[in-house]
Every structure is written in C-alpha cells, then in structure tokens.
Design a protein around this motif. Structure first.
Motif, mmCIF file in Angstrom:
data_model
loop_
_atom_site.group_PDB
_atom_site.id
_atom_site.type_symbol
_atom_site.label_atom_id
_atom_site.label_comp_id
_atom_site.label_asym_id
_atom_site.label_seq_id
_atom_site.Cartn_x
_atom_site.Cartn_y
_atom_site.Cartn_z
ATOM 1 N N ARG A 1 31.884 63.328 -76.153
ATOM 2 C CA ARG A 1 32.407 62.300 -77.062
ATOM 3 C C ARG A 1 32.976 61.120 -76.269
ATOM 4 N NH1 ARG A 1 33.474 64.099 -82.546
ATOM 5 N NH2 ARG A 1 35.127 62.542 -82.769
ATOM 6 N N GLU A 2 33.686 61.423 -75.197
ATOM 7 C CA GLU A 2 34.243 60.361 -74.373
ATOM 8 C C GLU A 2 33.140 59.551 -73.703
ATOM 9 O OE1 GLU A 2 36.435 57.635 -72.520
ATOM 10 O OE2 GLU A 2 37.093 58.986 -74.119
ATOM 11 N N SER A 3 32.024 60.204 -73.362
ATOM 12 C CA SER A 3 30.903 59.491 -72.749
ATOM 13 C C SER A 3 30.304 58.491 -73.730
ATOM 14 C CB SER A 3 29.834 60.487 -72.288
ATOM 15 O OG SER A 3 30.353 61.368 -71.311
ATOM 16 N N TYR A 4 30.133 58.885 -74.970
ATOM 17 C CA TYR A 4 29.631 57.965 -75.992
ATOM 18 C C TYR A 4 30.641 56.843 -76.255
ATOM 19 C CZ TYR A 4 25.426 60.530 -77.351
ATOM 20 O OH TYR A 4 24.180 61.110 -77.375
ATOM 21 N N GLU A 5 31.910 57.197 -76.271
ATOM 22 C CA GLU A 5 32.948 56.189 -76.477
ATOM 23 C C GLU A 5 32.949 55.183 -75.317
ATOM 24 O OE1 GLU A 5 36.256 53.971 -77.767
ATOM 25 O OE2 GLU A 5 34.735 55.163 -78.781
ATOM 26 N N TYR A 6 32.682 55.667 -74.114
ATOM 27 C CA TYR A 6 32.576 54.786 -72.949
ATOM 28 C C TYR A 6 31.456 53.772 -73.160
ATOM 29 C CZ TYR A 6 31.643 53.442 -68.070
ATOM 30 O OH TYR A 6 31.427 52.742 -66.913
ATOM 31 N N GLU B 1 24.204 69.411 -76.008
ATOM 32 C CA GLU B 1 25.470 68.939 -75.440
ATOM 33 C C GLU B 1 25.626 69.275 -73.973
ATOM 34 O OE1 GLU B 1 28.949 69.743 -77.618
ATOM 35 O OE2 GLU B 1 28.352 68.531 -79.308
ATOM 36 N N GLY B 2 24.695 69.428 -73.215
ATOM 37 C CA GLY B 2 24.685 69.610 -71.787
ATOM 38 C C GLY B 2 25.986 70.081 -71.141
ATOM 39 N N ALA B 3 25.939 70.403 -69.892
ATOM 40 C CA ALA B 3 27.102 70.900 -69.188
ATOM 41 C C ALA B 3 28.078 69.799 -68.878
ATOM 42 C CB ALA B 3 26.649 71.579 -67.883
ATOM 43 N N ALA B 4 29.336 70.129 -68.877
ATOM 44 C CA ALA B 4 30.379 69.146 -68.520
ATOM 45 C C ALA B 4 30.622 69.189 -67.029
ATOM 46 C CB ALA B 4 31.672 69.478 -69.267
ATOM 47 N N CYS B 5 31.000 68.058 -66.468
ATOM 48 C CA CYS B 5 31.324 68.018 -65.040
ATOM 49 C C CYS B 5 32.669 68.684 -64.824
ATOM 50 C CB CYS B 5 31.396 66.550 -64.565
ATOM 51 S SG CYS B 5 29.812 65.724 -64.596
ATOM 52 N N ALA C 1 27.165 62.894 -86.041
ATOM 53 C CA ALA C 1 26.017 63.066 -85.157
ATOM 54 C C ALA C 1 25.999 64.434 -84.490
ATOM 55 C CB ALA C 1 26.006 61.965 -84.098
ATOM 56 N N GLY C 2 26.982 65.264 -84.804
ATOM 57 C CA GLY C 2 27.036 66.599 -84.212
ATOM 58 C C GLY C 2 27.520 66.611 -82.786
ATOM 59 N N ILE C 3 28.247 65.572 -82.386
ATOM 60 C CA ILE C 3 28.755 65.472 -81.016
ATOM 61 C C ILE C 3 30.210 65.922 -81.033
ATOM 62 C CG2 ILE C 3 29.176 63.910 -79.065
ATOM 63 C CD1 ILE C 3 26.976 62.085 -80.351
ATOM 64 N N HIS C 4 30.457 67.152 -80.564
ATOM 65 C CA HIS C 4 31.794 67.745 -80.660
ATOM 66 C C HIS C 4 32.439 67.977 -79.298
ATOM 67 C CE1 HIS C 4 30.984 68.281 -84.910
ATOM 68 N NE2 HIS C 4 29.892 68.971 -84.622
ATOM 69 N N ASP C 5 31.644 68.146 -78.264
ATOM 70 C CA ASP C 5 32.199 68.386 -76.942
ATOM 71 C C ASP C 5 33.072 67.191 -76.528
ATOM 72 O OD1 ASP C 5 31.618 67.748 -73.785
ATOM 73 O OD2 ASP C 5 31.975 69.876 -74.169
ATOM 74 N N PRO C 6 34.336 67.424 -76.135
ATOM 75 C CA PRO C 6 35.251 66.310 -75.824
ATOM 76 C C PRO C 6 34.732 65.378 -74.730
ATOM 77 C CG PRO C 6 36.480 68.356 -76.058
ATOM 78 C CD PRO C 6 35.027 68.728 -76.073
#
Length: 322
Positions: free
Chosen positions: A19-24, A317-321, A11-16
């Motif tokens: 990825r953890e957000s989707y896994e959540y 992939e928006g900004a990370a917190c 899906a082109g989701i590479h930002d760690p």
C-alpha cells in the motif's frame, strides 16, 4: 486521501508495504510536473483500477525525473544506468525493494502483463542518455515506440479492452500524445542539447538546430512546426477510435485525455505556431470549457458502474523487503 485509501482497499491491496508503494507512486504524480492532472484523472476511474494507474505513471515519472537529473548533471549517468539495470532484474524476478518498481510489479502481475513493456521503456531512457538527435522520422518513431507506445500498452491493459485488439489505435494515440509534448517542449529540449524533431524535417524547411532554442520565431521555424502539428493531428485522427475499444467505465477519461492534449495543438495554432518565445499552455478558461463539455459523461462513468469486468484478473502481493 480517504478516496485514495479506499481505492487501495477496493483493488485488493492490503499488505502495508505494498500500500505504501502505491501511495509513493501517487505522491510522485501529485508532486512532479503535470502528474497532478494524471492523478486527478484517475479519480474518474473505478476505484479498483485507480491504484494501478498510479503505479504505471508513477514509475514513469520516477524514471523520467532521474533521467533528467542524469542528463543535466552528467555525473549521475552511471548511477541512473545502474538503477535501470537493477529495475530490469527486479521486473524479471518479481521482487523489488524500490517502491515504484514494487508497485509496478504488482500491477503487471494483477493484469497479466509481461515485463517487456517496462523493460523497453527503460531501454528508451538509457538510449536518451546518449542519443540527442534523430536523422529521420522513422528513426524517431523507433524511439517513441519504446518510450510511449510500450508503456501505453500497460495503461490500455488496466483500462480493460472489451471488443477487439487495440494495437493500431493505441499506437497512434500514444505517438500523438508524445509528439505533442515534443512540439510543445522543442525550445526547452534544445536548451538541454536535444533535438527531437527529425533532422530531415529541419533540412526540408531550412532550419538549423540552434534556431529551435528559446528566442524569436522565424518563418522557416513556423513552417516546420506547422508540419509537425499537422503530423500530430493525423495521428490523433488514427487513434480517435481507441476509447470505444476500452471498458465502458474508462472511455470518457481517455476521450478527455486525448482532447486535452490535442488542445495544445490548437493553442500552438492560435499562436501562429510560436513555440519558442513562450511554452504553450492551456488557459483556465479553455480548461473550464472542456470540463463543462466532458463533466457529465465523466461523472456518469464514475457513478453508474455496472461492475461487469470491473475487477482485475487476479491479485498478487509479492514478498516484502526485510
């Protein structure tokens, strides 16, 4: 787990963090209620669409669970309202530190969906904190359009309509699915102090609200439930053409979902409309028959992918917190 991680990559989701957000969201589905069936169903989607289904349904599960806790305890209502207000602001800004909201924002951006469906979904749950009954079916429909039709538009966008707009069919299917849940859960909801079946229908059949709590069935309640089941069947018929309007890779899964939920109505009919003495459920034997009936189409849909129209419109992939 390997297939899930592969889906994130496809899906082109590479930002760690993303990825953890989707896994959540995926873990929320696996852990709560019948969400595991939603996750299993997502395995029959092309990998590049799969995480986005987790985001939509995972966000929905998160909101639903927090709403239930707030209603049951009463003490958490203000906290739930504050969470919804923050989530709405995050949906507008495109940035969130809450995992389920962060994943949903990414999905909305990926498939060019505005934040309005998610905002209306939150509005419906905020309304649910205070509104415990609906006078007419029209009133109930207004609520269900926020609670079920709006989020279903997000699902349909991920499924990729390919022919003409899916509006009428998608609305009918979404309403049918949710009305099925309301019929199935009528006793459970009544015990929580909520009467979702329209009061005009209760009056028509001479049913009092307390008659819908867990307990023995009465002839009047049977007639009421039959009326609502027939109404749900009519909605399924109106939404029956929806799968044919979706991307070919997604049609079999939607057909299976509609058939699965409609089978709850068949089970209720088999029980002579008794939804009070025990919550209707789908037996393993019936599920096995459905799997045999739908297994080959689902397998073919998953393995023979043309690739045409399979990729999302764009990735973000928006900004990370920090």
């Amino acid at each position: 787990m390997y297939l899930d991680q592969r889906a994130l990559t496809r899906a082109g989701i590479h930002d760690p963090l993303l990825r953890e957000s989707y896994e959540y969201c995926r873990r929320l589905l696996v852990a709560i209620g019948d969400g595991k069936d939603i996750w299993r169903g997502s395995l029959f989607l092309p990998p590049e669409r799969r995480p986005h289904m987790w985001a939509v349904y995972g966000f929905g599960r998160h909101v639903d669970e927090m709403s239930e806790v707030a209603i049951e305890t009463g003490a958490g209502r203000t906290q739930f309202a504050d969470w919804c207000t923050t989530a709405m602001a995050d949906l507008e800004s495109g940035y969130s530190c809450e995992p389920s909201v962060r994943a949903l924002i990414h999905t909305l951006r990926t498939w060019d969906i505005g934040p309005e469906p998610a905002r209306k979904y939150l509005d419906a749950y905020l309304m649910d904190q205070n509104v415990t009954e609906y006078s007419t079916f029209v009133d109930l429909l207004s609520h269900l359009r926020l609670l079920s039709v709006e989020p279903f538009h997000m699902v349909i966008a991920v499924m990729g309509p390919t022919s003409r707009p899916t509006g009428p069919e998608a609305e009918a299917a979404a309403l049918a699915l949710y009305l099925t849940n309301l019929i199935r859960d009528v006793a459970e909801d009544q015990q929580l102090g909520r009467t979702y079946l329209p009061l005009e229908d209760l009056d028509r059949f001479g049913v009092a609200r307390e008659d819908l709590a867990r307990g023995p069935m009465t002839p009047a309640v049977r007639e009421l439930v039959k009326f609502e089941v027939d109404r749900a069947h009519a909605l399924y018929e109106r939404g029956a053409g929806l799968p044919d309007l979706l991307h070919p890779q997604c049609r079999s899964l939607v057909r299976a979902s509609l058939m699965f939920y409609r089978s709850y109505l068949a089970e209720i009919e088999r029980r002579d409309y008794d939804v009070l003495t025990a919550k209707p459920c789908i037996g393993r034997a019936h599920m096995a028959r459905m799997a045999l009936r739908l297994g080959i189409p689902l397998f073919m849909s998953r393995t023979h992918r043309s690739g045409t129209g399979a990729a999302p419109a764009r990735h973000w992939e928006g900004a990370a917190c920090s």
